[in-house]
Enzyme design. Structure first.
Site, PDB file in Angstrom:
ATOM      1  CE1 TYR A  72      -1.501   3.050   4.577  1.00 44.37           C
ATOM      2  CE2 TYR A  72      -1.805   1.992   6.713  1.00 44.37           C
ATOM      3  CZ  TYR A  72      -1.005   2.298   5.630  1.00 44.37           C
ATOM      4  OH  TYR A  72       0.293   1.847   5.596  1.00 44.37           O
ATOM      5  CB  VAL A  93      -0.951  -0.008   1.212  1.00 36.85           C
ATOM      6  CG1 VAL A  93      -1.589   1.364   1.409  1.00 36.85           C
ATOM      7  CG2 VAL A  93      -2.037  -1.065   1.025  1.00 36.85           C
ATOM      8  CD  GLU A  94       2.649   3.676   3.784  1.00 41.49           C
ATOM      9  OE1 GLU A  94       3.067   4.669   3.140  1.00 41.49           O
ATOM     10  OE2 GLU A  94       1.831   3.767   4.717  1.00 41.49           O
ATOM     11  CB  THR A  95       6.603   2.198  -1.598  1.00 42.73           C
ATOM     12  OG1 THR A  95       6.989   0.915  -1.065  1.00 42.73           O
ATOM     13  CG2 THR A  95       6.767   3.264  -0.521  1.00 42.73           C
TER      14      THR A  95
END
Length: 371
Positions: free
Chosen positions: A349, A150-152
């Site tokens: 999130y 999800v982050e990168t």
């Protein structure tokens, strides 16, 4: 195991040491043998308005250096080289009032074939490291995979802003139109201090690292304070590199959640339905995402649980995910769901991480069966 830890059926179907004195550091020279943080199409370092002429910035530099025992000339030169990036002040503003949240639209940004396939490949490539992190920290490998995805997108999108520019912009020019401007500006001033202290102690050139518009860094997008508290040298090479070492990123994410009281073996959430005859939705939603209700109290307020949820021993929270004009989706969030929101303070999130973790797990299991 993962099906028990990451229950998401109702939403899948119907979401960084000794101090080093660097007073002679030349910011335009890279330290020898130090990996350069990855960046794609980076912003030019000469864009934006420099902070060198701002008296309050230089005053903060002197105060910071005194409080943190840093070299004052080094800090002054670092902050003088930072530049205000106006685009950042726009990016941190919340959506206009009245903008409807939409879980389905949010989820679709992260649960897609490209990210699922990349997650499966990442897990396959680093399965031993993920297993070691799970054994050491008690955090499921799938959760770590979900976070980094999800982050990168597993390191493909780590950000192109100079970290010092991002943090300085938000520390000195945070948009006052933001409803929590004072608190957020104070947060970013602390993060800027943490970043400069980290750079001097480790020998990192403060003008080199690139990250998100908020100053988050590396595969797991750690803010400087998180790097200082939780980043770990999980590959054992004597340094922490969250840009180029997947092992360090994996171990650091697991250490982060251990630091936020992840409970090994506990599900993140349970399905929930309502008994309209006794439903007290206002009371159930009042604590927001903070687990506050025992199972008995939860059910007495009209939230109906079934199966394993009935034997849950910790507190629960009713998690509401809005779906635009359609009815919201609901789950019963546990203390582990709340731990996920400590990474990013959003229930949307957290559910995206959970659903990506589940989807990657299923894709990986299918691939293993097909061998």
């Amino acid at each position: 195991m993962i099906s028990r830890l990451l229950r998401s059926l109702p939403l899948l179907t119907v979401f960084l040491i000794a101090s080093t004195h660097l007073s002679t550091l030349a910011f335009d020279k890279k330290p020898a043998k130090k990996a350069r943080p990855k960046a794609t199409q980076p912003l030019r370092a000469d864009t934006g308005v420099p902070y060198a002429s701002r008296a309050e910035v230089m005053a903060l530099a002197d105060d910071l250096a005194s409080r943190r025992s840093l070299d004052p000339d080094w800090v002054r030169r670092a902050l003088a080289s930072a530049r205000k990036q106006p685009v950042i002040t726009r990016l941190v503003l919340p959506p206009p009032a009245g903008t409807a949240k939409n879980w389905a639209a949010y989820r679709s940004r992260f649960i897609d074939p490209v990210r699922i396939q990349a997650g499966s490949a990442f897990w396959q490539a680093h399965q031993d490291t993920l297993a070691r992190a799970e054994a050491q920290y008690g955090v499921p490998a799938a959760v770590v995979v979900g976070i980094i995805g999800v982050e990168t997108l597993y390191g493909r999108q780590t950000g192109n802003f100079r970290v010092i520019d991002a943090l300085a912009t938000l520390a000195f020019d945070f948009p006052q139109a933001h409803p929590r401007a004072a608190a957020r500006q104070a947060f970013f001033r602390d993060e800027l201090e943490q970043f400069l202290s980290l750079c001097q102690r480790t020998g990192m050139d403060p003008l080199e690292p690139r990250g998100s518009y908020a100053g988050a860094m590396g595969l797991p997008q750690f803010m400087p304070s998180s790097w200082v508290r939780y980043a770990t040298d999980f590959d054992g090479d004597g340094k922490i590199d969250l840009w180029n070492s997947p092992a360090d990123a994996i171990g650091s994410v697991a250490a982060y959640f251990q630091g936020f009281n992840w409970i090994t073996g506990m599900p993140t959430h349970y399905p929930v339905r309502f008994d309209d005859s006794r439903l007290n939705l206002d009371t159930l939603l009042a604590p927001d995402i903070l687990p506050s209700f025992s199972v008995d109290r939860f059910q007495s307020l009209g939230a109906v649980l079934e199966g394993p949820a009935l034997s849950h021993t910790g507190p629960l929270a009713l998690i509401e995910l809005q779906n635009g004009a359609a009815p919201p989706s609901y789950v019963a969030g546990t203390e582990n769901f709340y731990a996920l929101t400590r990474y990013n303070w959003s229930s949307y999130y957290a559910m995206a991480v959970i659903d990506l973790a589940q989807a990657v797990t299923e894709a990986r299991e299918a691939a293993l069966r097909g061998r």
